[in-house]
Write an enzyme that holds these catalytic residues in place. Structure first.
Site, PDB file in Angstrom:
ATOM      1  N   ARG A  15     -13.673  30.055  17.191  1.00  0.00           N
ATOM      2  CA  ARG A  15     -14.795  29.345  17.812  1.00  0.00           C
ATOM      3  C   ARG A  15     -15.816  30.268  18.474  1.00  0.00           C
ATOM      4  O   ARG A  15     -17.014  30.018  18.432  1.00  0.00           O
ATOM      5  CB  ARG A  15     -14.187  28.417  18.865  1.00  0.00           C
ATOM      6  CG  ARG A  15     -15.020  27.269  19.229  1.00  0.00           C
ATOM      7  CD  ARG A  15     -14.235  26.304  20.075  1.00  0.00           C
ATOM      8  NE  ARG A  15     -13.585  25.285  19.278  1.00  0.00           N
ATOM      9  CZ  ARG A  15     -12.885  24.285  19.788  1.00  0.00           C
ATOM     10  NH1 ARG A  15     -12.722  24.186  21.091  1.00  0.00           N
ATOM     11  NH2 ARG A  15     -12.339  23.376  19.014  1.00  0.00           N
ATOM     12  N   HIS A  38     -18.375  25.745  22.784  1.00  0.00           N
ATOM     13  CA  HIS A  38     -18.174  25.060  21.497  1.00  0.00           C
ATOM     14  C   HIS A  38     -19.454  25.196  20.680  1.00  0.00           C
ATOM     15  O   HIS A  38     -20.544  24.963  21.190  1.00  0.00           O
ATOM     16  CB  HIS A  38     -17.838  23.586  21.727  1.00  0.00           C
ATOM     17  CG  HIS A  38     -17.225  22.916  20.532  1.00  0.00           C
ATOM     18  ND1 HIS A  38     -17.932  22.679  19.371  1.00  0.00           N
ATOM     19  CD2 HIS A  38     -15.973  22.450  20.308  1.00  0.00           C
ATOM     20  CE1 HIS A  38     -17.133  22.088  18.488  1.00  0.00           C
ATOM     21  NE2 HIS A  38     -15.936  21.928  19.033  1.00  0.00           N
ATOM     22  N   ARG A  85      -9.367  29.934  23.299  1.00  0.00           N
ATOM     23  CA  ARG A  85      -8.375  28.916  22.910  1.00  0.00           C
ATOM     24  C   ARG A  85      -8.497  28.526  21.437  1.00  0.00           C
ATOM     25  O   ARG A  85      -9.598  28.312  20.930  1.00  0.00           O
ATOM     26  CB  ARG A  85      -8.554  27.670  23.783  1.00  0.00           C
ATOM     27  CG  ARG A  85      -7.624  26.529  23.443  1.00  0.00           C
ATOM     28  CD  ARG A  85      -7.870  25.371  24.367  1.00  0.00           C
ATOM     29  NE  ARG A  85      -9.222  24.891  24.251  1.00  0.00           N
ATOM     30  CZ  ARG A  85      -9.588  23.836  23.534  1.00  0.00           C
ATOM     31  NH1 ARG A  85      -8.682  23.142  22.858  1.00  0.00           N
ATOM     32  NH2 ARG A  85     -10.842  23.461  23.492  1.00  0.00           N
ATOM     33  N   GLU A 119      -8.662  22.502  11.539  1.00  0.00           N
ATOM     34  CA  GLU A 119      -9.734  22.971  12.433  1.00  0.00           C
ATOM     35  C   GLU A 119      -9.798  24.487  12.377  1.00  0.00           C
ATOM     36  O   GLU A 119      -8.895  25.139  11.851  1.00  0.00           O
ATOM     37  CB  GLU A 119      -9.510  22.457  13.862  1.00  0.00           C
ATOM     38  CG  GLU A 119      -9.770  20.960  13.958  1.00  0.00           C
ATOM     39  CD  GLU A 119      -9.615  20.406  15.365  1.00  0.00           C
ATOM     40  OE1 GLU A 119      -9.554  21.196  16.319  1.00  0.00           O
ATOM     41  OE2 GLU A 119      -9.549  19.175  15.487  1.00  0.00           O
ATOM     42  N   HIS A 133     -17.395  24.564  27.057  1.00  0.00           N
ATOM     43  CA  HIS A 133     -16.441  23.559  26.591  1.00  0.00           C
ATOM     44  C   HIS A 133     -15.083  23.642  27.269  1.00  0.00           C
ATOM     45  O   HIS A 133     -14.523  22.623  27.658  1.00  0.00           O
ATOM     46  CB  HIS A 133     -16.282  23.732  25.083  1.00  0.00           C
ATOM     47  CG  HIS A 133     -15.404  22.719  24.426  1.00  0.00           C
ATOM     48  ND1 HIS A 133     -15.681  21.370  24.462  1.00  0.00           N
ATOM     49  CD2 HIS A 133     -14.254  22.850  23.700  1.00  0.00           C
ATOM     50  CE1 HIS A 133     -14.749  20.717  23.783  1.00  0.00           C
ATOM     51  NE2 HIS A 133     -13.870  21.583  23.327  1.00  0.00           N
TER      52      HIS A 133
HETATM   53  P1  FAD Z   1      -8.650  16.350  32.465  1.00  0.00           P
HETATM   54  O1  FAD Z   1      -8.354  15.490  31.307  1.00  0.00           O
HETATM   55  O2  FAD Z   1     -10.023  16.900  32.564  1.00  0.00           O
HETATM   56  O3  FAD Z   1      -8.338  15.479  33.761  1.00  0.00           O
HETATM   57  C1  FAD Z   1      -8.624  15.954  35.063  1.00  0.00           C
HETATM   58  C2  FAD Z   1      -8.357  14.846  36.059  1.00  0.00           C
HETATM   59  O4  FAD Z   1      -8.442  15.354  37.374  1.00  0.00           O
HETATM   60  C3  FAD Z   1      -9.331  13.688  35.986  1.00  0.00           C
HETATM   61  O5  FAD Z   1      -8.594  12.513  36.169  1.00  0.00           O
HETATM   62  C4  FAD Z   1     -10.249  13.944  37.172  1.00  0.00           C
HETATM   63  O6  FAD Z   1     -10.863  12.788  37.661  1.00  0.00           O
HETATM   64  C5  FAD Z   1      -9.241  14.491  38.174  1.00  0.00           C
HETATM   65  N1  FAD Z   1      -9.799  15.289  39.255  1.00  0.00           N
HETATM   66  C6  FAD Z   1     -10.666  16.344  39.163  1.00  0.00           C
HETATM   67  N2  FAD Z   1     -10.913  16.837  40.395  1.00  0.00           N
HETATM   68  C7  FAD Z   1     -10.201  16.098  41.268  1.00  0.00           C
HETATM   69  C8  FAD Z   1     -10.061  16.111  42.678  1.00  0.00           C
HETATM   70  N3  FAD Z   1     -10.698  17.003  43.469  1.00  0.00           N
HETATM   71  N4  FAD Z   1      -9.236  15.193  43.268  1.00  0.00           N
HETATM   72  C9  FAD Z   1      -8.576  14.270  42.513  1.00  0.00           C
HETATM   73  N5  FAD Z   1      -8.700  14.198  41.172  1.00  0.00           N
HETATM   74  C10 FAD Z   1      -9.482  15.106  40.569  1.00  0.00           C
HETATM   75  N6  FAD Z   1      -8.640  19.576  23.407  1.00  0.00           N
HETATM   76  C11 FAD Z   1      -7.796  19.403  22.363  1.00  0.00           C
HETATM   77  O7  FAD Z   1      -6.672  19.894  22.402  1.00  0.00           O
HETATM   78  N7  FAD Z   1      -8.198  18.671  21.282  1.00  0.00           N
HETATM   79  C12 FAD Z   1      -9.418  18.096  21.181  1.00  0.00           C
HETATM   80  O8  FAD Z   1      -9.722  17.434  20.203  1.00  0.00           O
HETATM   81  C13 FAD Z   1     -10.332  18.280  22.261  1.00  0.00           C
HETATM   82  N8  FAD Z   1     -11.572  17.746  22.214  1.00  0.00           N
HETATM   83  C14 FAD Z   1     -12.371  17.829  23.329  1.00  0.00           C
HETATM   84  C15 FAD Z   1     -13.599  17.163  23.324  1.00  0.00           C
HETATM   85  C16 FAD Z   1     -14.382  17.168  24.464  1.00  0.00           C
HETATM   86  C17 FAD Z   1     -15.709  16.458  24.452  1.00  0.00           C
HETATM   87  C18 FAD Z   1     -13.932  17.860  25.616  1.00  0.00           C
HETATM   88  C19 FAD Z   1     -14.763  17.879  26.854  1.00  0.00           C
HETATM   89  C20 FAD Z   1     -12.736  18.542  25.614  1.00  0.00           C
HETATM   90  C21 FAD Z   1     -11.934  18.528  24.474  1.00  0.00           C
HETATM   91  N9  FAD Z   1     -10.707  19.182  24.453  1.00  0.00           N
HETATM   92  C22 FAD Z   1      -9.871  19.017  23.382  1.00  0.00           C
HETATM   93  C23 FAD Z   1     -10.192  19.843  25.649  1.00  0.00           C
HETATM   94  C24 FAD Z   1      -9.191  18.895  26.334  1.00  0.00           C
HETATM   95  O9  FAD Z   1      -9.681  17.572  26.236  1.00  0.00           O
HETATM   96  C25 FAD Z   1      -8.989  19.241  27.792  1.00  0.00           C
HETATM   97  O10 FAD Z   1      -8.747  20.608  27.947  1.00  0.00           O
HETATM   98  C26 FAD Z   1      -7.769  18.488  28.322  1.00  0.00           C
HETATM   99  O11 FAD Z   1      -7.907  17.114  28.067  1.00  0.00           O
HETATM  100  C27 FAD Z   1      -7.623  18.735  29.811  1.00  0.00           C
HETATM  101  O12 FAD Z   1      -6.647  17.861  30.304  1.00  0.00           O
HETATM  102  P2  FAD Z   1      -6.284  17.914  31.841  1.00  0.00           P
HETATM  103  O13 FAD Z   1      -5.267  16.851  32.066  1.00  0.00           O
HETATM  104  O14 FAD Z   1      -5.947  19.288  32.225  1.00  0.00           O
HETATM  105  O15 FAD Z   1      -7.656  17.568  32.600  1.00  0.00           O
HETATM  106  C1  SIN Z   2     -13.258  19.458  18.627  1.00  0.00           C
HETATM  107  O1  SIN Z   2     -12.887  18.358  18.232  1.00  0.00           O
HETATM  108  O2  SIN Z   2     -14.031  20.203  18.030  1.00  0.00           O
HETATM  109  C2  SIN Z   2     -12.720  19.935  19.930  1.00  0.00           C
HETATM  110  C3  SIN Z   2     -11.358  20.396  19.717  1.00  0.00           C
HETATM  111  C4  SIN Z   2     -10.905  21.199  20.877  1.00  0.00           C
HETATM  112  O3  SIN Z   2     -11.673  21.483  21.791  1.00  0.00           O
HETATM  113  O4  SIN Z   2      -9.749  21.589  20.857  1.00  0.00           O
END
Ligand code: FAD
Ligand code: SIN
Length: 490
Positions: free
Chosen positions: A265, A221, A360, A110, A325
């Site tokens: 990015r 993104h 990032r 990537e 993103h």
């Molecule tokens: P999240 O996975 O967002 O989880 C947050 C949780 O908190 C959820 O369960 C939500 O319901 C809960 N929540 C929110 N507010 C409250 C509240 N007030 N009370 C109770 N619960 C609450 N990163 C990578 O490293 N690789 C990738 O390939 C990648 N691809 C991506 C593709 C997309 C489309 C997106 C959107 C992001 C991508 N990212 C990627 C970024 C990465 O997915 C996120 O940064 C990461 O998953 C965040 O994880 P998290 O556990 O911090 O939060």
């Molecule tokens: C992507 O697959 O392009 C997202 C990867 C990331 O947000 O880290």
């Protein structure tokens, strides 16, 4: 110790499982259903220097470089050194990463990675695979789970965080409160993020007076489908050989950066936006060189979604444009997840550990959730207090003050539009000043329902983000300030 975790993405799930294994009394609350959040949508994969010809030191260099030198060396070292163990833990939890012919974990490339080091599962369904595996583990554990339990605010007693008040009004007490509520992409009119990413944990921390920093660094993104509902087309597609073309069919990124489509990015996103503006239509992502069988095999989720929308990307380039993103800033923590208030912890996209700097590196955020979630759980009993970190970014405070000047009525739609137009990819002094004024003129809704609570949270985080962006007068990483001479040219 009673540990209360809000959020069930990779960060919250990892913390909960490890804390449970260590014998803590763990309760996890989530505002929707288990397994939601951005994690389940992650496509590209999870970074880690675990293959031949790679090393944590190279991964650290790439991470610091992508972050424009703004990252914290200790946090970055902690992240990259923890990758191998984090990957092993995910494999043990049942995540079936895709394998190369020799049986080793396949490694994708990537943008801004100097080596192919992205582990993926189901081609482009890495987040779904991780989420399913960890949720299954959680359901089989001793962790108590409350779904549809919306965290509204922190309970504070004599300066210590003692629990969480829910939107329903009920209160849950705990010795340690962990904010793992994800990011805040829903601040913007165009985003890859799912609906629940409304910055709730960051808003709670701001209202409680915890240190929050680097909110001016929002990552956009570059390759999000430009027709219909925003849909991410993974950077891994460019890593596999797809290119960006303008209306004349030219690979314009070749003129922008030595790494062309695989430049950091923020650079690709700005070039995509600028070229679209110049030509009056979106640029296109050309993946035709990969051919239909490879696209369907390597990127099955994207392939199916594009075909569902009537687009055959094996024959025709598809229009793309940038969308909000990932939030680099958040609740300031040390490398064990401790926030500035006693009893408060944060992890994942909610936290600002310092690993991402001003921008990032791709696929470092799933890794951050896995590495720092485990570390946080291990540190829960440790006596060491949060040490005031040297903040590289500006610390934000909560401001509920309203300007006397009126600026139209608050609505979520109006806020998202304002943030997109004034606090988006390209920023300038006039736009940021207007955004700050307007955001402070809007009345914060009095939250009685979950939707109103989200609105109030969005407004609190938007004010802090716009103010931080206004205060940082130079461009750095994803925060790009147009100089007066460039306004109009961009
Ligand atoms: P999240 O996975 O967002 O989880 C947050 C949780 O908190 C959820 O369960 C939500 O319901 C809960 N929540 C929110 N507010 C409250 C509240 N007030 N009370 C109770 N619960 C609450 N990163 C990578 O490293 N690789 C990738 O390939 C990648 N691809 C991506 C593709 C997309 C489309 C997106 C959107 C992001 C991508 N990212 C990627 C970024 C990465 O997915 C996120 O940064 C990461 O998953 C965040 O994880 P998290 O556990 O911090 O939060
Ligand atoms: C992507 O697959 O392009 C997202 C990867 C990331 O947000 O880290």
């Amino acid at each position: 110790m009673k540990v209360l975790i809000a959020g069930s993405g990779i960060a919250g799930l990892t913390t909960a499982l490890r804390a449970d294994a260590l014998g803590h009394d763990v309760e996890l609350i989530v505002k929707g259903e288990l397994g939601g959040g951005s994690t389940a949508h992650a496509q590209g994969g999870i970074a880690g220097a675990y293959g031949a010809g790679d090393s944590p030191a190279l991964h650290a260099l790439d991470t610091m470089h992508a972050g424009d030198g703004h990252g914290g060396p200790l946090a970055i070292a902690t992240l990259v050194d923890g990758a191998a163990a984090a990957l092993d833990a995910l494999v043990s939890a049942g995540v079936a990463f895709d394998r190369a012919a020799d049986g080793s974990i396949a490694r994708g490339l990537e943008a801004a990675h100097s080596r192919p080091r992205i582990a993926h599962a189901g081609g482009d369904a890495t987040g779904r695979a991780i989420s399913h595996a960890l949720v299954a583990r959680l359901r089989a554990s001793e962790v108590r789970v409350r779904e549809r339990a919306f965290a509204a605010d922190l309970l504070i007693d004599e300066g210590r965080v003692r629990g969480i008040r829910l939107v329903s009004g009920s209160e849950i007490e705990a010795d340690a409160v962990v904010l793992a509520t994800g990011g805040a992409g829903r601040l913007f009119a165009h985003t890859t993020n799912p609906p629940e990413t409304t910055g709730d944990g960051i808003a709670m921390a701001l209202r409680a007076g915890a240190a929050v920093a680097d909110l001016e660094f929002m990552q956009f993104h570059p390759t999000v489908l430009a027709v219909g509902t925003p849909f991410l087309i993974s950077e891994a597609v460019r890593g596999a050989g797809a290119v960006l073309r303008d209306a004349g069919g030219r690979r314009f990124m070749v003129d922008e950066h030595p790494d062309a489509e695989l430049a950091p990015r923020d650079i690709v996103a700005r070039a995509v936006a600028r070229r679209a503006d110049e030509q009056g239509s979106p640029v296109v992502l050309d993946a035709t060189i990969l051919g239909a069988p490879e696209l369907a095999h390597r990127f099955p989720t994207i392939d199916a979604e594009l075909r569902r929308r009537g687009l055959d990307w094996s024959r025709q380039p598809v229009p793309v444009s940038p969308a909000a993103h990932y939030l680099m800033g958040g609740v300031v923590t040390d490398v064990d997840g401790r926030a500035s208030l006693p009893g408060l912890w944060a992890v994942g996209e909610t936290a600002r550990t310092g690993v991402h700097g001003a921008n990032r590196l791709a696929s470092n955020s799933l890794l951050e959730g896995a590495v720092f979630g485990a570390r946080l759980a291990e540190a829960l009993e440790a006596p060491r207090a949060f040490e005031s970190l040297t903040l590289l970014g500006s610390a934000s405070r909560c401001s509920n003050s309203s300007d006397s000047k009126k600026a139209g009525r608050f609505s979520r739609h109006a806020l998202q539009q304002l943030m997109w137009e004034r606090v988006g990819l390209l920023r300038d002094d006039e736009g940021l000043t207007d955004a700050v004024r307007t955001l402070h003129a809007w009345e914060a809704p009095s939250p009685r329902t979950s939707a109103e609570q989200e609105d109030a949270n969005l407004l609190v985080v938007a004010r802090a983000m716009a103010s931080a962006a206004l205060e940082r007068t130079e461009s750095l990483g994803a925060h790009f300030r147009l100089s007066p001479a460039l306004i109009g040219a961009a």
